[in-house]
Scaffold this motif. Structure first.
Motif, short mmCIF file in Angstrom:
data_model
loop_
_atom_site.label_atom_id
_atom_site.label_comp_id
_atom_site.label_asym_id
_atom_site.label_seq_id
_atom_site.Cartn_x
_atom_site.Cartn_y
_atom_site.Cartn_z
N GLN A 9 0.87 -1.26 0.04
CA GLN A 9 0.16 0.03 -0.03
C GLN A 9 0.69 1.22 0.06
O GLN A 9 0.57 2.23 -0.53
N GLU A 12 2.20 1.72 -3.40
CA GLU A 12 1.20 2.06 -4.30
C GLU A 12 0.86 3.62 -4.13
O GLU A 12 0.82 4.50 -4.85
N LEU A 13 0.87 4.14 -2.78
CA LEU A 13 0.64 5.62 -2.74
C LEU A 13 1.66 6.38 -2.98
O LEU A 13 1.57 7.35 -3.54
N GLU A 15 3.64 5.61 -5.49
CA GLU A 15 3.47 5.89 -7.03
C GLU A 15 2.32 6.83 -7.34
O GLU A 15 2.66 7.62 -8.42
N ARG A 16 1.39 6.88 -6.57
CA ARG A 16 0.08 7.79 -6.88
C ARG A 16 0.75 9.34 -6.69
O ARG A 16 0.41 10.17 -7.35
N ILE A 17 1.41 9.35 -5.59
CA ILE A 17 2.13 10.76 -5.32
C ILE A 17 2.76 11.21 -6.42
O ILE A 17 2.61 12.49 -6.88
N ASP A 18 3.57 10.43 -6.77
CA ASP A 18 4.61 10.88 -7.86
C ASP A 18 3.78 11.01 -9.03
O ASP A 18 4.31 12.13 -9.74
N ARG A 19 2.98 10.41 -9.42
CA ARG A 19 2.28 10.76 -10.65
C ARG A 19 1.49 11.78 -10.46
O ARG A 19 1.63 12.61 -11.34
N LEU A 20 0.88 12.23 -9.47
CA LEU A 20 0.14 13.45 -9.25
C LEU A 20 1.26 14.62 -9.40
O LEU A 20 1.01 15.83 -9.86
N THR A 95 -1.36 11.78 -19.09
CA THR A 95 -0.89 10.53 -18.79
C THR A 95 0.61 10.38 -18.48
O THR A 95 1.49 10.49 -19.31
N ASP A 97 3.48 7.80 -16.94
CA ASP A 97 3.97 6.45 -16.97
C ASP A 97 5.43 6.43 -16.54
O ASP A 97 6.43 6.29 -17.24
#
Length: 178
Positions: A9, A12-13, A15-20, A95, A97
């Motif tokens: 988790q 995953e968080l 990765e989500r923070i990096d993407r945002l 997007t 990646d």
């Protein structure tokens, strides 16, 4: 909850923070790019690209590498672009990646100065709309444009304008005629 689940988790968080954060950084990069275009700060515009970037803007052809892109701005645009137009960049679809990203943007130009037979004339209100299709790459932690394609499509498409120029005619010159 197991330690393994917690670690997954957290990963995953992160990765989500990096993407945002990447989306925000790319948004800032492209907004700064357009602001520098409007300010006619050509060296700052070129600095937004990676060293090996590919740039295809309207009728200026494809330029490969930051140096060639900078040359295109300096040689083709600097001597002729002096208008005080306004630009609006909107509707980003970004997007991410990992260390690469893709975005499509809507661009609006609010034109003010027009060349006429009597010289340059200030007219308020005309506009044009275009589209950026861009790829980005994170280089040493900083997002840069790695590939950029740009065309105007409204109210007159770039292809229509090029054809009119070749045929020595004015686009919209017969508007409203039967």
């Amino acid at each position: 909850m197991t330690t393994q689940n917690t670690e997954a988790q957290i990963a995953e968080l992160l990765e989500r923070i990096d993407r945002l954060e990447s989306i925000q950084a790319i948004t800032k990069l492209h907004n700064d790019y357009v602001r520098n275009l409007a300010a006619r700060n050509w060296s700052a515009v070129a600095a937004a690209y990676t060293e090996d970037a590919i740039c295809d803007i309207r009728h200026h052809g494809v330029h490969v590498g930051r140096e060639a892109i900078d040359g295109m701005f300096a040689e083709e645009l600097l001597p002729v672009v002096h208008s005080k137009d306004g630009y609006i960049l909107s509707s980003p679809n970004i997007t991410v990646d990992g260390d690469t990203a893709h975005a499509i943007w809507t661009w609006h130009r609010l034109q003010a100065d027009f060349k006429t037979a009597l010289g340059v004339m200030r007219i308020w209100g005309p506009w044009s709309e275009g589209q950026y299709d861009a790829e980005y790459r994170r280089v040493d932690g900083e997002w840069k444009i790695s590939k950029l394609w740009f065309r105007v499509h409204a109210p007159d498409h770039d292809d229509e304008l090029a054809a009119a120029s070749e045929q020595n005619r004015v686009v919209g010159g017969g508007y409203g005629r039967s």
